[in-house]
Write a protein that holds these residues in place. Structure first.
Motif, short mmCIF file in Angstrom:
data_model
loop_
_atom_site.label_atom_id
_atom_site.label_comp_id
_atom_site.label_asym_id
_atom_site.label_seq_id
_atom_site.Cartn_x
_atom_site.Cartn_y
_atom_site.Cartn_z
N LEU A 7 0.84 -1.20 0.00
CA LEU A 7 0.00 0.00 0.00
C LEU A 7 0.87 1.25 0.00
CD1 LEU A 7 -3.06 0.67 0.13
CD2 LEU A 7 -2.77 0.96 2.60
N ALA A 8 1.91 1.24 0.84
CA ALA A 8 2.81 2.39 0.92
C ALA A 8 3.54 2.61 -0.41
CB ALA A 8 3.82 2.19 2.05
N GLU A 9 3.91 1.54 -1.06
CA GLU A 9 4.60 1.64 -2.34
C GLU A 9 3.70 2.24 -3.41
OE1 GLU A 9 5.86 -1.77 -5.26
OE2 GLU A 9 7.45 -1.54 -3.74
N ARG A 10 2.44 1.82 -3.41
CA ARG A 10 1.48 2.39 -4.37
C ARG A 10 1.28 3.88 -4.12
NH1 ARG A 10 -4.03 -0.45 -4.46
NH2 ARG A 10 -4.20 0.47 -6.55
N PHE A 11 1.22 4.25 -2.84
CA PHE A 11 1.02 5.66 -2.51
C PHE A 11 2.24 6.49 -2.92
CE2 PHE A 11 1.28 9.35 0.28
CZ PHE A 11 0.00 9.88 0.15
N GLU A 12 3.44 5.99 -2.65
CA GLU A 12 4.66 6.73 -2.97
C GLU A 12 4.78 7.00 -4.46
OE1 GLU A 12 6.85 8.23 -1.04
OE2 GLU A 12 5.59 7.65 0.66
N ALA A 13 4.22 6.12 -5.26
CA ALA A 13 4.27 6.32 -6.72
C ALA A 13 3.50 7.57 -7.15
CB ALA A 13 3.71 5.09 -7.43
N HIS A 14 2.58 8.02 -6.31
CA HIS A 14 1.76 9.19 -6.64
C HIS A 14 2.08 10.40 -5.77
CE1 HIS A 14 -0.83 6.78 -9.26
NE2 HIS A 14 -0.84 5.86 -8.32
N ARG A 15 3.01 10.27 -4.83
CA ARG A 15 3.25 11.35 -3.87
C ARG A 15 3.63 12.67 -4.56
NH1 ARG A 15 4.45 12.14 1.52
NH2 ARG A 15 4.34 9.91 2.00
N TRP A 40 -2.71 10.06 2.76
CA TRP A 40 -2.17 8.73 3.06
C TRP A 40 -2.98 8.07 4.19
CZ3 TRP A 40 -0.08 4.31 2.45
CH2 TRP A 40 0.40 3.56 3.53
N VAL A 41 -3.30 8.85 5.22
CA VAL A 41 -4.08 8.31 6.33
C VAL A 41 -5.43 7.81 5.84
CG1 VAL A 41 -5.24 8.89 8.49
CG2 VAL A 41 -2.91 9.71 8.07
N ARG A 42 -6.08 8.59 4.99
CA ARG A 42 -7.39 8.20 4.49
C ARG A 42 -7.29 6.98 3.58
NH1 ARG A 42 -10.84 13.80 3.42
NH2 ARG A 42 -10.19 14.85 5.35
N ASN A 53 -8.42 3.65 -11.01
CA ASN A 53 -7.48 4.76 -11.22
C ASN A 53 -7.08 5.32 -9.86
OD1 ASN A 53 -6.06 7.05 -11.93
ND2 ASN A 53 -7.70 7.98 -13.12
N LEU A 54 -6.06 4.74 -9.25
CA LEU A 54 -5.66 5.16 -7.91
C LEU A 54 -5.18 6.61 -7.90
CD1 LEU A 54 -5.31 4.32 -4.97
CD2 LEU A 54 -2.96 3.62 -5.52
N ALA A 89 6.49 19.05 -11.30
CA ALA A 89 5.47 18.04 -11.58
C ALA A 89 6.00 16.66 -11.25
CB ALA A 89 5.06 18.10 -13.05
N ALA A 90 5.08 15.73 -10.99
CA ALA A 90 5.49 14.39 -10.60
C ALA A 90 6.25 13.69 -11.73
CB ALA A 90 4.27 13.57 -10.21
N VAL A 91 5.80 13.86 -12.96
CA VAL A 91 6.45 13.25 -14.11
C VAL A 91 7.05 14.36 -14.95
CG1 VAL A 91 6.14 11.82 -16.16
CG2 VAL A 91 4.78 11.37 -14.10
#
Length: 283
Positions: A7-15, A40-42, A53-54, A89-91
């Motif tokens: 879960l943390a890895e998926r979140f970090e991909a979008h941080r 992240w908490v939510r 689409n996370l 930007a993230a990307v």
């Protein structure tokens, strides 16, 4: 890999993307980090196994968090706009970076500093991050059509701010516009007020923000009938404006910003202690 690590890895991909959204919404790096952490908490408390689409889901969550923070800030009359470099930007995308670098300064100055929380959210999510109006409507609790109108209103403010530097209004003309505003307000002349107000004029006070020439004109005409004190043209911290005097003391101030030969922003200070700290020069 454990579920919490996955879960943390998926979140970090979008941080990075989430931080960019929050930074542009809030104008504060520290508050942006708080908003991302809350997202992240939510997420950690939600079942996202069926979310297709996370990234979009998380952007919506961050939008809701930022909206709550902006509304809370407005109730406390805070404007924590920080003079920081834009968040990348993230990307990385060179062409998009150029477009954002050109727009973010104006967006932060105008959208974050003058618009209502819903207008800011609609503009930032749609114009800077291409979130569909349907998705934004779910966040702010309005119809897609109403959300489109909010973004359009914000967009006009941004465009006006971009051209403000080249649209010079002379000090003499500023004084004429302020005198005309004051005269129309005293007489309750609604049409006269509309003549000097930008259609998307913004009024900022410690209590919040009012937008639109019609609403501002009605408010000015109504307030003038119950005004206590003597309004005098003045420079308010260098800006053309009005000082309201009572028993020789500044009761409140109005500072004006001008775009396209109209009054586009009115900053009103109603707190006596804050007004007393301003540099006032009566004209």
């Amino acid at each position: 890999m454990r579920d919490d690590e996955f879960l943390a890895e998926r979140f970090e991909a979008h941080r990075g993307q989430l931080r960019a959204v929050a930074r542009r919404m809030l104008g504060s790096a520290a508050e942006a980090e708080d908003a991302v952490q809350e997202a992240w908490v939510r997420m950690s408390r939600s079942d996202t196994t069926h979310v297709d689409n996370l990234g979009g889901w998380l952007t919506t969550v961050v939008g809701r968090v930022c909206l709550d923070m902006l509304r809370s800030r407005r109730s406390r009359a805070e404007q924590p706009l920080e003079p920081e470099a834009p968040v990348p930007a993230a990307v990385p995308d060179p062409e998009q970076d150029v477009l954002l670098a050109d727009s973010v300064g104006s967006a932060l100055l105008v959208v974050l500093d003058t618009l209502t929380p819903a207008e800011r959210l609609a503009f930032v999510l749609h114009d800077l991050f291409a979130v569909p109006y349907d998705g934004i409507a779910d966040v702010i609790g309005k119809s897609p059509a109403a959300t489109r109108q909010l973004a359009s209103r914000a967009r006009r403010r941004v465009r006006g701010a971009r051209s403000a530097d080249s649209d010079h209004v002379t000090p003499a003309r500023r004084r004429e516009l302020v005198d005309a505003f004051l005269a129309a307000a005293r007489e309750g002349d609604f049409e006269g007020l509309l003549d000097v107000l930008d259609p998307d004029v913004v009024v900022r006070t410690e209590a919040g923000v009012t937008t639109g020439a019609s609403a501002v004109a009605k408010g000015a005409a109504t307030y003038s009938r119950h005004m206590v004190g003597v309004p005098v043209p003045a420079l308010v911290d260098g800006a053309t404006g009005i000082a309201l005097l009572r028993d020789g003391r500044v009761e409140r101030t109005l500072a004006f910003t001008f775009v396209h030969d109209r009054i586009s922003v009115i900053d009103i200070t109603t707190d006596r202690e804050r007004a007393a700290r301003l540099k006032i020069t009566l004209l």
